[in-house]
Scaffold this active site. Structure first.
Site, PDB file in Angstrom:
ATOM      1  CD  GLU A  21      14.657  -1.452 -12.092  1.00 18.30           C
ATOM      2  OE1 GLU A  21      14.208  -1.533 -10.928  1.00 18.30           O
ATOM      3  OE2 GLU A  21      15.346  -0.494 -12.493  1.00 18.30           O
TER       4      GLU A  21
ATOM      5  CB  ALA B 152      10.975  -0.524  -5.207  1.00 15.10           C
TER       6      ALA B 152
ATOM      7  CD  GLU C  75      11.351   2.863 -11.850  1.00 15.10           C
ATOM      8  OE1 GLU C  75      10.912   3.100 -12.999  1.00 15.10           O
ATOM      9  OE2 GLU C  75      11.780   1.741 -11.513  1.00 15.10           O
TER      10      GLU C  75
ATOM     11  N   GLY D 127      10.758  -1.817 -10.153  1.00 13.42           N
ATOM     12  CA  GLY D 127      11.621  -2.902  -9.678  1.00 13.42           C
ATOM     13  C   GLY D 127      11.095  -4.280 -10.062  1.00 13.42           C
TER      14      GLY D 127
HETATM   15  C1  HXC Z   1       3.754  -0.223  -2.389  1.00 11.91           C
HETATM   16  C2  HXC Z   1       1.917  -0.508  -3.737  1.00 11.91           C
HETATM   17  C3  HXC Z   1       2.730  -0.436  -4.899  1.00 11.91           C
HETATM   18  C4  HXC Z   1       4.137  -0.251  -4.716  1.00 11.91           C
HETATM   19  C5  HXC Z   1       0.688  -0.709  -5.514  1.00 11.91           C
HETATM   20  N1  HXC Z   1       0.664  -0.679  -4.181  1.00 11.91           N
HETATM   21  N2  HXC Z   1       1.921  -0.558  -5.986  1.00 11.91           N
HETATM   22  N3  HXC Z   1       2.414  -0.405  -2.499  1.00 11.91           N
HETATM   23  N4  HXC Z   1       4.592  -0.164  -3.444  1.00 11.91           N
HETATM   24  N5  HXC Z   1       5.004  -0.215  -5.732  1.00 11.91           N
HETATM   25  C6  HXC Z   1      -0.496  -0.814  -3.291  1.00 11.91           C
HETATM   26  C7  HXC Z   1      -1.402   0.392  -3.366  1.00 11.91           C
HETATM   27  O1  HXC Z   1      -0.932   1.423  -2.517  1.00 11.91           O
HETATM   28  C8  HXC Z   1      -2.714  -0.191  -2.897  1.00 11.91           C
HETATM   29  O2  HXC Z   1      -2.696  -0.284  -1.487  1.00 11.91           O
HETATM   30  C9  HXC Z   1      -2.689  -1.605  -3.474  1.00 11.91           C
HETATM   31  O3  HXC Z   1      -1.310  -1.905  -3.733  1.00 11.91           O
HETATM   32  C10 HXC Z   1      -3.463  -1.738  -4.757  1.00 11.91           C
HETATM   33  O4  HXC Z   1      -2.985  -0.763  -5.664  1.00 11.91           O
HETATM   34  P1  HXC Z   1      -3.945   0.289  -6.413  1.00 11.91           P
HETATM   35  O5  HXC Z   1      -3.110   1.440  -6.793  1.00 11.91           O
HETATM   36  O6  HXC Z   1      -5.164   0.553  -5.610  1.00 11.91           O
HETATM   37  O7  HXC Z   1      -4.363  -0.577  -7.704  1.00 11.91           O
HETATM   38  P2  HXC Z   1      -4.738  -0.034  -9.141  1.00 11.91           P
HETATM   39  O8  HXC Z   1      -5.624   1.158  -9.056  1.00 11.91           O
HETATM   40  O9  HXC Z   1      -5.234  -1.223  -9.891  1.00 11.91           O
HETATM   41  O10 HXC Z   1      -3.359   0.477  -9.794  1.00 11.91           O
HETATM   42  C11 HXC Z   1      -2.327  -0.444 -10.035  1.00 11.91           C
HETATM   43  C12 HXC Z   1      -0.997   0.294 -10.357  1.00 11.91           C
HETATM   44  C13 HXC Z   1      -0.702   1.295  -9.212  1.00 11.91           C
HETATM   45  C14 HXC Z   1      -1.138   1.049 -11.684  1.00 11.91           C
HETATM   46  C15 HXC Z   1       0.083  -0.751 -10.490  1.00 11.91           C
HETATM   47  O11 HXC Z   1      -0.795   0.590  -7.972  1.00 11.91           O
HETATM   48  C16 HXC Z   1       0.671   1.908  -9.298  1.00 11.91           C
HETATM   49  O12 HXC Z   1       0.873   2.843 -10.087  1.00 11.91           O
HETATM   50  N6  HXC Z   1       1.588   1.439  -8.464  1.00 11.91           N
HETATM   51  C17 HXC Z   1       2.917   2.020  -8.352  1.00 11.91           C
HETATM   52  C18 HXC Z   1       3.788   1.604  -9.510  1.00 11.91           C
HETATM   53  C19 HXC Z   1       5.155   2.243  -9.420  1.00 11.91           C
HETATM   54  O13 HXC Z   1       5.315   3.477  -9.386  1.00 11.91           O
HETATM   55  N7  HXC Z   1       6.206   1.409  -9.380  1.00 11.91           N
HETATM   56  C20 HXC Z   1       7.586   1.866  -9.303  1.00 11.91           C
HETATM   57  C21 HXC Z   1       8.011   1.915  -7.871  1.00 11.91           C
HETATM   58  S1  HXC Z   1       9.658   2.566  -7.727  1.00 11.91           S
HETATM   59  P3  HXC Z   1      -3.949   0.148  -0.590  1.00 11.91           P
HETATM   60  O14 HXC Z   1      -3.435   0.031   0.810  1.00 11.91           O
HETATM   61  O15 HXC Z   1      -4.339   1.514  -1.018  1.00 11.91           O
HETATM   62  O16 HXC Z   1      -4.985  -0.893  -0.928  1.00 11.91           O
HETATM   63  C22 HXC Z   1      10.633   1.325  -8.169  1.00 11.91           C
HETATM   64  C23 HXC Z   1      12.133   1.638  -8.123  1.00 11.91           C
HETATM   65  C24 HXC Z   1      12.973   0.413  -8.284  1.00 11.91           C
HETATM   66  O17 HXC Z   1      10.234   0.261  -8.483  1.00 11.91           O
HETATM   67  C25 HXC Z   1      14.358   0.666  -7.795  1.00 11.91           C
HETATM   68  C26 HXC Z   1      15.225  -0.536  -7.607  1.00 11.91           C
HETATM   69  C27 HXC Z   1      14.687  -1.646  -6.780  1.00 11.91           C
END
Ligand code: HXC
Length: 256
Positions: free
Chosen positions: A110, A64, A130, A107
Site C-alpha cells: 500500500e 504492517a 491480509e 501495508g
Molecule cells: C512483523 C514480520 C512481518 C510483519 C515478517 N516479519 N513480516 N514481523 N510484521 N508484517 C518478521 C518475521 O516474524 C521474522 O521474525 C522475520 O521478519 C523474518 O520473516 P520470516 O517469515 O522468517 O521470513 P520468510 O520465511 O522469508 O518469509 C517472508 C514473508 C513472511 C513471506 C514476507 O515473513 C510473511 O508472510 N510475512 C507477513 C506478511 C503479511 O501478512 N503482511 C501483511 C500484514 S497486515 P523472527 O523474529 O521470527 O526472525 C497489513 C495490513 C495493512 O499489512 C493495513 C494498513 C496499514
C-alpha cells in the site's frame, strides 16, 4: 536503530532524496513510528525534485507490523494517527518513486502504491496477504489495487493472498518498469534524475492531475487538467522550457 535512513542528496544529486526503510529484523514491517518518520522527512524537504523510497534486497516491506497489531483493539486502530499520516503522504507535491526489491506486501504494498510510480527488481513479489491473517487491507489495498488492475484480478489476489511476481505486476499495470534486481537503484536513479531535470512546477501539476483522475469524473478531471495547463503559464519554468526549445538549448528550471 532508526526506522529509516535518509539521504537528502542521493548520489550527490541535489534534487533527489532517498528514504530507505531500515527495520531488517522484521523485513521493514511498517509501524506508526516509521510512517511518522517517512512523512516528516518528506514534509521537511523543500529543495527536492524527486524522491526514491526503497527497502532492502530481501524486502521493500512485508506490511504492517503484525507483532504490534496482533493484540490491538478496534479503538487502538481508530485512534492511531496512521490515517492522518497517509493523508499527509498523499499531499506531498513532488514525485515519489518506490524502488522495490523482494517482498512488497500488505501495508508495504500500500505504501508502494501510494507512491507515484513503482520500479521493481525482477525478483520482487507483491501482494495483499491480509486475508491469510484474518484481516483485510486497510490503507488502499482494495482500492488502488482495483484501480490498477480491475475488479476480477484484484478480487483474485486479495481473496487468495497469492503473491504477484514482477513480470505479472508489470503486465497488470502495478509497476512501471522491471529491471534486474542487482541494478534496481542505479536504474531508479536514472529515472529520478530524468524527472528531477524537468520543471518541478509542471511535475507537481501532472502528479496532481493524474492522482485526481481517481477522485473525479472525466469532465471534472479534464477541467482540472486544463486549469493546471493554464497555471503553468504563470511560471518562469514554462517560459524557460519553451524558450530553451526555441533557442535549441537545455532548459534550466528553477521551480517557480
Ligand atoms: C512483523 C514480520 C512481518 C510483519 C515478517 N516479519 N513480516 N514481523 N510484521 N508484517 C518478521 C518475521 O516474524 C521474522 O521474525 C522475520 O521478519 C523474518 O520473516 P520470516 O517469515 O522468517 O521470513 P520468510 O520465511 O522469508 O518469509 C517472508 C514473508 C513472511 C513471506 C514476507 O515473513 C510473511 O508472510 N510475512 C507477513 C506478511 C503479511 O501478512 N503482511 C501483511 C500484514 S497486515 P523472527 O523474529 O521470527 O526472525 C497489513 C495490513 C495493512 O499489512 C493495513 C494498513 C496499514
Amino acid at each position: 536503530m532508526s526506522n529509516i535512513i535518509v539521504t537528502p542528496s542521493y548520489r550527490d544529486h541535489r534534487g533527489i532524496g532517498l528514504i530507505q526503510l531500515n527495520r531488517p529484523n522484521v523485513l521493514n514491517a511498517l509501524n506508526t513510528e516509521t510512517l511518522v518518520d517517512i512523512v516528516e522527512t518528506l514534509e521537511s524537504w523543500s529543495d527536492i525534485r524527486a524522491v526514491i523510497i526503497t527497502g532492502s534486497d530481501k524486502a521493500f516491506s512485508a506490511g504492517a507490523d503484525i507483532k504490534k497489531m496482533a493484540e490491538a483493539s478496534a479503538m487502538d486502530q481508530l485512534l492511531d494517527q496512521r490515517e492522518k499520516l497517509w493523508k499527509r503522504f498523499s499531499m506531498i507535491r513532488y514525485p515519489i518513486i518506490a524502488a522495490v526489491n523482494g517482498f512488497c506486501l500488505g501495508g508495504g504494498h500500500e505504501l508502494a502504491m501510494s507512491c507515484d510510480l513503482i520500479i521493481a527488481g525482477d525478483k520482487a513479489k507483491f501482494g495483499q496477504p491480509e486475508i491469510n491473517i484474518g484481516t483485510v487491507p486497510g490503507a488502499g489495498g482494495t482500492q488502488r489495487f482495483t484501480k490498477a488492475m480491475g475488479k476480477s484480478k484484484a478480487m483474485y489476489y486479495a481473496l487468495t493472498g497469492e503473491m504477484i511476481n514482477a513480470a505479472e505486476a508489470r503486465e497488470l499495470g502495478l509497476v512501471a518498469k522491471v529491471v534486474p534486481a542487482s541494478t534496481l537503484m542505479q536504474e531508479t536513479f536514472v529515472v529520478a534524475k530524468r524527472i528531477a531535470s524537468k520543471s518541478p512546477v509542471a511535475s507537481s501539476l501532472i502528479k496532481e492531475s493524474i492522482n485526481q483522475s481517481f477522485e473525479m469524473s472525466l469532465s471534472q478531471g479534464l477541467m482540472l487538467e486544463r486549469r493546471n495547463f493554464y497555471l503553468t503559464f504563470a511560471s518562469d519554468d514554462q517560459k524557460e522550457g519553451m524558450n530553451a526549445f526555441l533557442e535549441k538549448r537545455t532548459p534550466d528550471y528553477k521551480g517557480n
